[in-house]
Design a protein around this motif. Structure first.
Motif, PDB file in Angstrom:
ATOM      1  N   ALA A 129      -3.143  88.544  70.745  1.00  0.00           N
ATOM      2  CA  ALA A 129      -2.658  89.888  71.060  1.00  0.00           C
ATOM      3  C   ALA A 129      -1.856  90.382  69.864  1.00  0.00           C
ATOM      4  CB  ALA A 129      -1.782  89.858  72.312  1.00  0.00           C
TER       5      ALA A 129
ATOM      6  N   TRP B  14      -1.615  92.746  79.833  1.00  0.00           N
ATOM      7  CA  TRP B  14      -2.273  91.456  80.033  1.00  0.00           C
ATOM      8  C   TRP B  14      -3.483  91.572  80.944  1.00  0.00           C
ATOM      9  CZ3 TRP B  14      -1.952  88.319  76.432  1.00  0.00           C
ATOM     10  CH2 TRP B  14      -0.761  88.028  75.771  1.00  0.00           C
TER      11      TRP B  14
ATOM     12  N   VAL C 140       5.930  91.442  77.477  1.00  0.00           N
ATOM     13  CA  VAL C 140       4.651  90.854  77.073  1.00  0.00           C
ATOM     14  C   VAL C 140       4.847  89.388  76.693  1.00  0.00           C
ATOM     15  CG1 VAL C 140       2.852  90.899  75.286  1.00  0.00           C
ATOM     16  CG2 VAL C 140       3.582  93.031  76.376  1.00  0.00           C
ATOM     17  N   ILE C 141       5.897  89.113  75.942  1.00  0.00           N
ATOM     18  CA  ILE C 141       6.181  87.740  75.507  1.00  0.00           C
ATOM     19  C   ILE C 141       6.524  86.849  76.702  1.00  0.00           C
ATOM     20  CG2 ILE C 141       7.810  86.315  74.195  1.00  0.00           C
ATOM     21  CD1 ILE C 141       8.060  88.897  72.336  1.00  0.00           C
TER      22      ILE C 141
ATOM     23  N   THR D 294       5.566  86.973  79.668  1.00  0.00           N
ATOM     24  CA  THR D 294       4.431  86.721  80.560  1.00  0.00           C
ATOM     25  C   THR D 294       3.201  86.249  79.790  1.00  0.00           C
ATOM     26  OG1 THR D 294       3.894  89.100  80.492  1.00  0.00           O
ATOM     27  CG2 THR D 294       5.238  88.332  82.326  1.00  0.00           C
ATOM     28  N   ARG D 295       3.402  85.757  78.588  1.00  0.00           N
ATOM     29  CA  ARG D 295       2.292  85.308  77.732  1.00  0.00           C
ATOM     30  C   ARG D 295       1.526  84.165  78.381  1.00  0.00           C
ATOM     31  NH1 ARG D 295       1.378  81.146  74.184  1.00  0.00           N
ATOM     32  NH2 ARG D 295       3.471  80.323  74.540  1.00  0.00           N
TER      33      ARG D 295
ATOM     34  N   GLU E 116      -0.761  80.821  78.447  1.00  0.00           N
ATOM     35  CA  GLU E 116      -0.640  79.672  77.565  1.00  0.00           C
ATOM     36  C   GLU E 116      -1.645  79.693  76.426  1.00  0.00           C
ATOM     37  OE1 GLU E 116      -0.719  75.970  79.587  1.00  0.00           O
ATOM     38  OE2 GLU E 116       1.153  76.316  80.688  1.00  0.00           O
TER      39      GLU E 116
ATOM     40  N   ALA F  94      -2.664  82.266  74.758  1.00  0.00           N
ATOM     41  CA  ALA F  94      -2.548  83.471  73.934  1.00  0.00           C
ATOM     42  C   ALA F  94      -1.517  83.299  72.826  1.00  0.00           C
ATOM     43  CB  ALA F  94      -2.165  84.671  74.805  1.00  0.00           C
ATOM     44  N   ARG F  95      -1.813  83.907  71.699  1.00  0.00           N
ATOM     45  CA  ARG F  95      -0.870  84.010  70.583  1.00  0.00           C
ATOM     46  C   ARG F  95      -0.525  85.484  70.413  1.00  0.00           C
ATOM     47  NH1 ARG F  95      -1.853  79.624  66.279  1.00  0.00           N
ATOM     48  NH2 ARG F  95      -3.051  78.029  67.360  1.00  0.00           N
ATOM     49  N   ILE F  96       0.744  85.776  70.198  1.00  0.00           N
ATOM     50  CA  ILE F  96       1.202  87.165  70.060  1.00  0.00           C
ATOM     51  C   ILE F  96       1.735  87.384  68.651  1.00  0.00           C
ATOM     52  CG2 ILE F  96       2.815  88.923  70.881  1.00  0.00           C
ATOM     53  CD1 ILE F  96       2.914  87.389  73.554  1.00  0.00           C
TER      54      ILE F  96
ATOM     55  N   TYR G 133       6.058  86.219  65.559  1.00  0.00           N
ATOM     56  CA  TYR G 133       5.010  85.413  66.186  1.00  0.00           C
ATOM     57  C   TYR G 133       5.552  84.659  67.390  1.00  0.00           C
ATOM     58  CZ  TYR G 133       1.874  81.571  67.182  1.00  0.00           C
ATOM     59  OH  TYR G 133       1.061  80.682  67.840  1.00  0.00           O
TER      60      TYR G 133
ATOM     61  N   GLY H 163       3.985  81.864  70.285  1.00  0.00           N
ATOM     62  CA  GLY H 163       2.856  81.064  70.712  1.00  0.00           C
ATOM     63  C   GLY H 163       3.029  79.624  70.270  1.00  0.00           C
TER      64      GLY H 163
END
Length: 324
Positions: free
Chosen positions: A17, A218, A260-261, A263-264, A266, A268-270, A296, A298
């Motif tokens: 993301a 998401w 967003v972070i 509720t990331r 597992e 996913a990388r943001i 970053y 994740g």
């Protein structure tokens, strides 16, 4: 990347993301000119290296925006760099403001990271929504809408209408863009996150909290390898030297990004990034030469220590999704 490296990333079922915010650089910790110094935001990063620890073992990397090209970094060329992974300003030997010119359009048409992802069998989507009239006027691919165009452009406006780097990057891969119908149906986001700005401009979209917008983000990203969202109000506030508008835009984006972070998923990388500096120095209306923050969130990614320019953000997305 080696074949073994590609296989390792594929086996990890990575998805990415990218939250993009226009016009936020790493400035001085001076609250008289820098609205980020008045808050404890994720993007409150300062030239002397200060800034609060990021949540969830997040990492911060400042990167260059100039590419060694004379002049001030601009949106069209640096957004093209992010969305291709190529050093666009260096390739065309100039910074281009606003909307991509023909050389940048050609670069996006050929080298869009979205196009390369799709060609490699990856999926990509743009979380932002647009009026049908805007997308149709520019002949950009879009999702079906149950409602007709919200308005028509006067001929003079139509002649001046231009597509952004982000819409061209997705159009290069023929990925349908979302309409305001998607915003109303909870399948997309307005550029201002909450919908208030869109409502004030006369568009029929629901009002949402940043936390509600994060849940929609998401939902949009479900099953997608790459999901992109862009927010450009901080850059507008910087050009206007408007502290109130700057704080409002930065506050909203920060609340959204934190949700967003938090509720990331597992897998996913943001990444959070900008294209050039602006709002961090309201003593001027111009863009700055400051680096911009890349954040970053994740699993461990030591390769990010090698980030040097904003183009490396796009290269990183391609690398993580095993596309060369």
């Amino acid at each position: 990347m080696t074949e073994a490296g590609n296989s390792r990333i594929q086996s990890e079922a990575v998805r990415v993301a990218l939250l993009f915010i226009d016009g936020v650089g790493v400035g001085r910790k001076d609250p008289s000119v820098n609205p980020l110094a008045r808050r404890e935001h994720l993007l409150s990063r300062f030239g002397e290296g200060s800034g609060l620890p990021l949540p969830g073992s997040g990492h911060y990397h400042p990167v260059d925006t100039t590419f060694g090209v004379e002049g001030r970094p601009q949106s069209a060329s640096n957004q093209t760099a992010i969305l291709t992974g190529d050093p666009a300003p260096a390739l065309i030997q100039r910074h281009v403001l606003g909307y991509p010119n023909p050389p940048l359009q050609a670069l996006l048409a050929e080298r869009s990271l979205v196009k390369r992802l799709v060609a490699a069998g990856r999926s990509a989507t743009f979380a932002n929504t647009y009026p049908v009239a805007y997308l149709d006027a520019l002949k950009l691919p879009r999702r079906a809408s149950a409602e007709p165009a919200e308005f028509t452009f006067p001929p003079a406006t139509l002649r001046r209408l231009k597509a952004s780097a982000s819409t061209l990057a997705f159009a290069a891969a023929k990925v349908p863009l979302r309409t305001l119908d998607d915003a109303r149906g909870g399948a997309g986001l307005s550029h201002d996150i909450t919908g208030l700005r869109a409502q004030h401009r006369g568009f029929s979209v629901p009002q949402r909290t940043p936390e509600e917008a994060a849940r929609i983000f998401w939902r949009v990203a479900e099953g997608m390898d790459f999901t992109f969202f862009e927010h450009y109000l901080a850059d507008e506030a910087g050009h206007a030297q408007d502290f109130g508008a700057a704080l409002e835009a930065l506050d909203t984006f920060d609340q959204f990004a934190r949700a967003v972070i938090a509720t990331r998923p597992e897998d996913a990388r943001i990444l959070i990034c900008s294209d050039h500096g602006n709002v961090e120095d309201l003593s001027t209306r111009s863009h700055t030469l400051n680096p911009v923050p890349v954040l970053y969130f994740g699993p461990p990614a030591p390769e990010l220590d090698a980030l040097a320019t904003v183009a490396d953000v796009g290269r990183t997305v391609l690398r993580w999704l095993a596309v060369e």
